[in-house]
Design an enzyme around this catalytic site. Structure first.
Site, PDB file in Angstrom:
ATOM      1  N   PHE A 166     -11.376   6.651  -7.119  1.00  0.00           N
ATOM      2  CA  PHE A 166     -12.820   6.393  -7.194  1.00  0.00           C
ATOM      3  C   PHE A 166     -13.685   7.545  -6.689  1.00  0.00           C
ATOM      4  O   PHE A 166     -13.312   8.260  -5.764  1.00  0.00           O
ATOM      5  CB  PHE A 166     -13.160   5.110  -6.410  1.00  0.00           C
ATOM      6  CG  PHE A 166     -12.317   3.946  -6.836  1.00  0.00           C
ATOM      7  CD1 PHE A 166     -12.513   3.359  -8.089  1.00  0.00           C
ATOM      8  CD2 PHE A 166     -11.310   3.455  -6.015  1.00  0.00           C
ATOM      9  CE1 PHE A 166     -11.718   2.296  -8.507  1.00  0.00           C
ATOM     10  CE2 PHE A 166     -10.511   2.400  -6.425  1.00  0.00           C
ATOM     11  CZ  PHE A 166     -10.718   1.812  -7.670  1.00  0.00           C
ATOM     12  N   ASP A 167     -14.861   7.655  -7.334  1.00  0.00           N
ATOM     13  CA  ASP A 167     -15.869   8.636  -6.907  1.00  0.00           C
ATOM     14  C   ASP A 167     -17.026   7.964  -6.179  1.00  0.00           C
ATOM     15  O   ASP A 167     -17.799   8.626  -5.487  1.00  0.00           O
ATOM     16  CB  ASP A 167     -16.460   9.359  -8.134  1.00  0.00           C
ATOM     17  CG  ASP A 167     -15.377  10.033  -8.962  1.00  0.00           C
ATOM     18  OD1 ASP A 167     -14.427  10.575  -8.368  1.00  0.00           O
ATOM     19  OD2 ASP A 167     -15.478   9.982 -10.200  1.00  0.00           O
ATOM     20  N   VAL A 168     -17.187   6.661  -6.435  1.00  0.00           N
ATOM     21  CA  VAL A 168     -18.339   5.935  -5.898  1.00  0.00           C
ATOM     22  C   VAL A 168     -17.854   4.659  -5.212  1.00  0.00           C
ATOM     23  O   VAL A 168     -17.011   3.933  -5.766  1.00  0.00           O
ATOM     24  CB  VAL A 168     -19.319   5.554  -7.038  1.00  0.00           C
ATOM     25  CG1 VAL A 168     -20.503   4.747  -6.495  1.00  0.00           C
ATOM     26  CG2 VAL A 168     -19.803   6.789  -7.770  1.00  0.00           C
TER      27      VAL A 168
END
Lengths: 306, 306
Positions: A21-23
């Site tokens: 994940f990035d967020v």
């Protein structure tokens, strides 16, 4: 239905999970803190995510506070945050009104049942409003009011009002309910910042924003407001509209299966992470109808993945 | 389903109908008057019934007035009446609490959300109460209140309260809702004088008593109060308990199929009489799901039967 994976103590599993994940979208109370008590390791966990290049967003249904107010609350608890990282239901509602609703030019005003958080966010989007914390509305209804309202008199019913927005209003009264009802009957769009029935405080429950809209729903024969808070996807759409992230690379973190985890699942995010420091129990996560992808005893268990 | 008989202009039919009953229960607004306007012939029609030896009872869901208040209202409109002829939902609730509910001796106090009509009727039945019009409760909630309520502090939560009674409260506020919710959570019986969603005034609608209980119902996950007003049969039982009449020889008169006529039908009264001077239309009476035995254009059409 898949059984969620338990990641506490599983350093490799955590690392693998974080890499997806990035967020990270965070529910706050029950995840980062409880009431006025900051959970140990919260700050370090957020630091870890930020220093790994992840975006952190704090998602709250609390409509009484603006994003600026909420930033102060986070900082008072010891959590560094920027206003841009905060997404509240009052902000979500303001964006919805200013950018998504199409209102006739003569019907752009909002009648607010709620506190200053809503007012501040409406101002930030240049949405005109009446009601809210205006002391003019904090009074008893009079015999004259009935007649003026029945006659649609402009001294009480502003003809430019095209939206009724209901949030948590600690100053709820009969006059405001009567006005909101008449605006909706006259065609105003019925919105709510959120419809949580209760509000946690001091370890117990008090009336939530949904209890303020409940009399209107009942008077209107069951007509429900459009809710701009979790788990309604209008809020997810607003978050995505603002941050432009890839949903497959985003994870919702929360303590409540039926609101937080549901919000992430229905939003088709890549991941959902449940923590056991709030409302839902291990049984809820493992055997319930709404299950996160993974769960932890507490958020700071993620620190094992660094 | 039988088609109701239309009696306007049918002198023989009216006479035959009147002869069947000893008791007439009257809904008031929409039958005897509308708002502040007395219908022509109302007084003469009531005189005719009384002089023929019929008992007349005025049945009202208006909980803000006591029977004594309501008698004054009738007299101000020009209708002679005695207090004994009046049966209001506030009185119905008071009788239910004092004579039907069995409460432990240490839990006999009532927390009232409502106006003075309820208080007067509770006093008439010697039921102790708090809340109501007490100005102490007409204030904002404070941070201290949350803590005291959470702790069950006796300065805010009276341990003797065993009943929460909700009527129409023009001074509804957040503090009172929070207290009512906590009393019910702590085991108090949840009662309502009535659950009308709206209140007619000045030719339009305003929040009714049911809109005051709606936030509590929502907070309690759908738990409904026991309603002591029409069309709930608890009110019919209370009326019968007081007047000791033969239901087969009683007739309910009203303008609303879904409340008044339903009240009479479910109460297994000998007759129901609908009038077209209020909410329901001829189509409602003739083709609806709830139909009166007979109907008239207006109540004073009964005068043809003398």
């Amino acid at each position: 239905m898949a059984v969620p994976r338990y990641l506490t103590g599983d350093a490799a599993g955590i690392k693998e999970f974080l890499d997806k994940f990035d967020v990270f979208l965070f529910d706050c109370d029950g995840v980062l803190w409880s009431g006025d008590h900051l959970f140990p390791g919260t700050v370090e966990t957020l630091d870890l995510l930020r220093s790994s290049g992840k975006r952190v967003v704090f998602v709250t249904n609390n409509s009484t506070k603006s994003r600026a107010d909420y930033k102060k609350k986070l900082e008072a608890l010891g959590i560094p945050a920027t206003t841009e990282e905060i997404f509240s239901s009052s902000y979500s509602a303001s964006i919805y009104i200013s950018r998504i609703l199409t209102l006739p030019p003569t019907k752009r005003k909002v009648f607010v049942l709620g506190e200053s958080g809503i007012e501040q966010e409406l101002r930030s989007e240049n949405v005109p409003f009446i009601g809210g914390t205006d002391p003019t509305y904090r009074r008893d209804i009079t015999p004259e009011d009935y007649k003026l309202i029945a006659a649609g008199d402009e001294s009480l019913l502003d003809p430019e009002v095209g939206v009724v927005l209901v949030g948590l209003d600690f100053h709820l009264n009969y006059l405001k309910l009567a006005l909101a009802y008449h605006y909706i009957r006259r065609g105003a769009v019925f919105l709510a910042t959120n419809i949580d029935s209760t509000l946690p405080n001091s370890g117990t429950l008090f009336p939530g924003a949904g209890s303020v809209s409940a009399p209107l729903v009942f008077m209107l024969g069951g007509k429900e407001p459009v809710s701009l808070g979790k788990p309604n996807q209008a809020m997810m759409d607003a978050i995505e509209g603002k941050f432009q992230f890839d949903r497959a690379r985003a994870c919702m973190v929360g303590d409540r299966a039926n609101t937080d985890i549901r919000f992430g699942l229905e939003g088709k995010l890549g991941g959902t992470l449940g923590v056991l420091t709030g409302v839902s129990s291990k049984e809820d996560f493992v055997e319930g109808d709404v299950r996160p992808m993974v769960y932890l005893d507490k958020l700071s268990d993620l620190l094992a993945g660094q």
